[in-house]
Motif scaffolding. Structure first.
Motif, PDB file in Angstrom:
ATOM      1  N   VAL A  73       4.993  10.623  -3.342  1.00 41.32           N
ATOM      2  CA  VAL A  73       5.346   9.208  -3.185  1.00 41.32           C
ATOM      3  C   VAL A  73       6.811   9.102  -2.774  1.00 41.32           C
ATOM      4  O   VAL A  73       7.166   8.311  -1.890  1.00 41.32           O
ATOM      5  N   GLY A  74       7.661   9.908  -3.389  1.00 40.43           N
ATOM      6  CA  GLY A  74       9.067   9.942  -2.983  1.00 40.43           C
ATOM      7  C   GLY A  74       9.218  10.316  -1.524  1.00 40.43           C
ATOM      8  O   GLY A  74      10.036   9.740  -0.805  1.00 40.43           O
ATOM      9  N   ALA A  75       8.421  11.271  -1.064  1.00 43.64           N
ATOM     10  CA  ALA A  75       8.469  11.661   0.356  1.00 43.64           C
ATOM     11  C   ALA A  75       8.025  10.504   1.246  1.00 43.64           C
ATOM     12  O   ALA A  75       8.593  10.281   2.318  1.00 43.64           O
ATOM     13  N   GLU A  76       7.016   9.760   0.812  1.00 42.27           N
ATOM     14  CA  GLU A  76       6.599   8.589   1.604  1.00 42.27           C
ATOM     15  C   GLU A  76       7.729   7.567   1.670  1.00 42.27           C
ATOM     16  O   GLU A  76       7.955   6.956   2.717  1.00 42.27           O
ATOM     17  N   LEU A  77       8.438   7.387   0.562  1.00 50.24           N
ATOM     18  CA  LEU A  77       9.569   6.460   0.551  1.00 50.24           C
ATOM     19  C   LEU A  77      10.718   6.963   1.417  1.00 50.24           C
ATOM     20  O   LEU A  77      11.506   6.165   1.930  1.00 50.24           O
ATOM     21  N   GLN A  91      -6.177   5.397  -2.096  1.00 50.33           N
ATOM     22  CA  GLN A  91      -6.700   4.541  -3.155  1.00 50.33           C
ATOM     23  C   GLN A  91      -7.271   5.371  -4.300  1.00 50.33           C
ATOM     24  O   GLN A  91      -7.163   4.998  -5.463  1.00 50.33           O
ATOM     25  N   GLU A  92      -7.844   6.521  -3.993  1.00 52.37           N
ATOM     26  CA  GLU A  92      -8.438   7.364  -5.045  1.00 52.37           C
ATOM     27  C   GLU A  92      -7.394   7.815  -6.070  1.00 52.37           C
ATOM     28  O   GLU A  92      -7.724   8.015  -7.246  1.00 52.37           O
ATOM     29  N   HIS A  93      -6.130   7.929  -5.662  1.00 49.40           N
ATOM     30  CA  HIS A  93      -5.076   8.295  -6.607  1.00 49.40           C
ATOM     31  C   HIS A  93      -4.851   7.168  -7.625  1.00 49.40           C
ATOM     32  O   HIS A  93      -4.630   7.436  -8.809  1.00 49.40           O
ATOM     33  N   ILE A  94      -4.930   5.940  -7.169  1.00 52.42           N
ATOM     34  CA  ILE A  94      -4.811   4.785  -8.064  1.00 52.42           C
ATOM     35  C   ILE A  94      -6.044   4.707  -8.951  1.00 52.42           C
ATOM     36  O   ILE A  94      -5.946   4.467 -10.158  1.00 52.42           O
ATOM     37  N   ASP A  95      -7.218   4.916  -8.360  1.00 51.90           N
ATOM     38  CA  ASP A  95      -8.471   4.899  -9.127  1.00 51.90           C
ATOM     39  C   ASP A  95      -8.456   5.945 -10.234  1.00 51.90           C
ATOM     40  O   ASP A  95      -8.928   5.686 -11.351  1.00 51.90           O
ATOM     41  N   ASP A  96      -7.913   7.129  -9.945  1.00 57.37           N
ATOM     42  CA  ASP A  96      -7.813   8.189 -10.958  1.00 57.37           C
ATOM     43  C   ASP A  96      -6.941   7.744 -12.133  1.00 57.37           C
ATOM     44  O   ASP A  96      -7.269   8.013 -13.301  1.00 57.37           O
ATOM     45  N   ARG A 138      10.234  -1.670  -8.358  1.00 54.66           N
ATOM     46  CA  ARG A 138      11.052  -2.807  -7.890  1.00 54.66           C
ATOM     47  C   ARG A 138      11.767  -2.458  -6.589  1.00 54.66           C
ATOM     48  O   ARG A 138      11.861  -3.284  -5.668  1.00 54.66           O
ATOM     49  N   LEU A 139      12.266  -1.236  -6.490  1.00 55.31           N
ATOM     50  CA  LEU A 139      12.938  -0.809  -5.264  1.00 55.31           C
ATOM     51  C   LEU A 139      11.943  -0.706  -4.108  1.00 55.31           C
ATOM     52  O   LEU A 139      12.253  -1.088  -2.973  1.00 55.31           O
ATOM     53  N   ALA A 140      10.743  -0.215  -4.392  1.00 54.95           N
ATOM     54  CA  ALA A 140       9.713  -0.114  -3.344  1.00 54.95           C
ATOM     55  C   ALA A 140       9.307  -1.497  -2.856  1.00 54.95           C
ATOM     56  O   ALA A 140       9.066  -1.688  -1.654  1.00 54.95           O
ATOM     57  N   VAL A 141       9.258  -2.469  -3.755  1.00 55.48           N
ATOM     58  CA  VAL A 141       8.945  -3.843  -3.348  1.00 55.48           C
ATOM     59  C   VAL A 141      10.009  -4.355  -2.390  1.00 55.48           C
ATOM     60  O   VAL A 141       9.706  -5.031  -1.401  1.00 55.48           O
ATOM     61  N   PRO A 150       1.228   0.752   2.150  1.00 58.62           N
ATOM     62  CA  PRO A 150       1.350  -0.305   1.139  1.00 58.62           C
ATOM     63  C   PRO A 150       0.849   0.110  -0.248  1.00 58.62           C
ATOM     64  O   PRO A 150       1.151  -0.551  -1.234  1.00 58.62           O
ATOM     65  N   LEU A 151       0.123   1.205  -0.333  1.00 62.55           N
ATOM     66  CA  LEU A 151      -0.372   1.668  -1.627  1.00 62.55           C
ATOM     67  C   LEU A 151       0.741   2.201  -2.533  1.00 62.55           C
ATOM     68  O   LEU A 151       0.534   2.346  -3.734  1.00 62.55           O
ATOM     69  N   VAL A 152       1.902   2.473  -1.975  1.00 61.02           N
ATOM     70  CA  VAL A 152       3.015   2.999  -2.776  1.00 61.02           C
ATOM     71  C   VAL A 152       3.357   2.035  -3.911  1.00 61.02           C
ATOM     72  O   VAL A 152       3.503   2.455  -5.064  1.00 61.02           O
ATOM     73  N   VAL A 153       3.457   0.750  -3.609  1.00 62.77           N
ATOM     74  CA  VAL A 153       3.809  -0.228  -4.642  1.00 62.77           C
ATOM     75  C   VAL A 153       2.702  -0.294  -5.693  1.00 62.77           C
ATOM     76  O   VAL A 153       2.972  -0.292  -6.897  1.00 62.77           O
ATOM     77  N   SER A 154       1.449  -0.328  -5.257  1.00 66.68           N
ATOM     78  CA  SER A 154       0.320  -0.379  -6.194  1.00 66.68           C
ATOM     79  C   SER A 154       0.299   0.859  -7.088  1.00 66.68           C
ATOM     80  O   SER A 154       0.054   0.766  -8.299  1.00 66.68           O
ATOM     81  N   TYR A 155       0.535   2.017  -6.497  1.00 71.71           N
ATOM     82  CA  TYR A 155       0.520   3.252  -7.271  1.00 71.71           C
ATOM     83  C   TYR A 155       1.612   3.231  -8.348  1.00 71.71           C
ATOM     84  O   TYR A 155       1.353   3.569  -9.506  1.00 71.71           O
ATOM     85  N   LEU A 156       2.813   2.841  -7.979  1.00 66.45           N
ATOM     86  CA  LEU A 156       3.909   2.814  -8.945  1.00 66.45           C
ATOM     87  C   LEU A 156       3.621   1.804 -10.063  1.00 66.45           C
ATOM     88  O   LEU A 156       3.911   2.062 -11.233  1.00 66.45           O
ATOM     89  N   ASN A 157       3.029   0.678  -9.702  1.00 70.81           N
ATOM     90  CA  ASN A 157       2.656  -0.318 -10.706  1.00 70.81           C
ATOM     91  C   ASN A 157       1.656   0.271 -11.693  1.00 70.81           C
ATOM     92  O   ASN A 157       1.813   0.168 -12.915  1.00 70.81           O
ATOM     93  N   ARG A 158       0.618   0.904 -11.186  1.00 72.21           N
ATOM     94  CA  ARG A 158      -0.402   1.485 -12.045  1.00 72.21           C
ATOM     95  C   ARG A 158       0.136   2.678 -12.833  1.00 72.21           C
ATOM     96  O   ARG A 158      -0.246   2.895 -13.970  1.00 72.21           O
TER      97      ARG A 158
END
Length: 185
Positions: A73-77, A91-96, A138-141, A150-158
């Motif tokens: 995720v850091g690399a994506e950022l 999405q499967e990472h969030i689902d996990d 918050r920084l990703a937002v 866009p899944l980066v924000v969702s992943y960090l939230n979860r």
């Protein structure tokens, strides 16, 4: 390969693909905060190494997988808008995360109050990790329009929810005391 390059001595660093930015750029802050969260998770795990947690191997494998994903995720950022990344959050990472939250949560007492970050050392460290992940979120937002995924924000939230439940789970399994918030202080 040397650890030091001297290329950052004047307050600049390189994103993936070589774009130079100031070290206080919000993108650098975001991926640096993911790195910080990853380190705090490592501290939490170090407190569990000697503990007799019934499912310690599975717990450690789950947490090490989270650390690996958080590194990615850091690399994506750190990747400028419009550029490809070799590994992409799905999405499967969030689902996990959600599946593991639900599994652990079934073993926990329902919350009736807010709780203070406390209890077993690993639990307290996981609470710290949760707060660092919230800052990364918050920084990703702030970067949302510049993110490739866009899944980066969702992943960090979860992930922050996951770390909260993980902290409670560790306290339950290792008899750490959960301290409820007393509003009448």
């Amino acid at each position: 390969m040397r650890i030091y390059t001297r290329s950052g001595d004047k307050g600049q660093t390189s994103l993936i693909y070589g774009q130079r930015v100031p070290k206080n750029d919000v993108r650098v802050e975001a991926y640096g905060t993911c790195d910080e969260a990853n380190s705090t998770i490592g501290v939490a795990l170090s407190h569990l190494r000697k503990e007799d947690l019934a499912d310690k191997d599975a717990f450690m494998q789950t947490m090490e997988k989270i650390q690996t994903i958080l590194f990615h995720v850091g690399a994506e950022l750190a990747t400028p808008k419009g550029k490809d990344v070799t590994w992409k959050l799905k999405q499967e990472h969030i689902d996990d995360l959600e599946q593991q939250i639900d599994t652990w949560d079934q073993e926990l007492d329902p919350l009736k109050n807010f709780i203070l970050p406390s209890g077993h050392e690993a639990s307290a460290a996981l609470h710290l990790s949760r707060t660092v992940v919230r800052r990364a979120e918050r920084l990703a937002v702030t970067l949302e329009d510049e993110l490739n995924n866009p899944l980066v924000v969702s992943y960090l939230n979860r992930l922050s929810d996951f770390l909260f439940v993980a902290a409670r789970y560790v306290n339950k399994k290792l008899s750490g005391k959960e301290i409820p918030l007393h509003p009448d202080v």
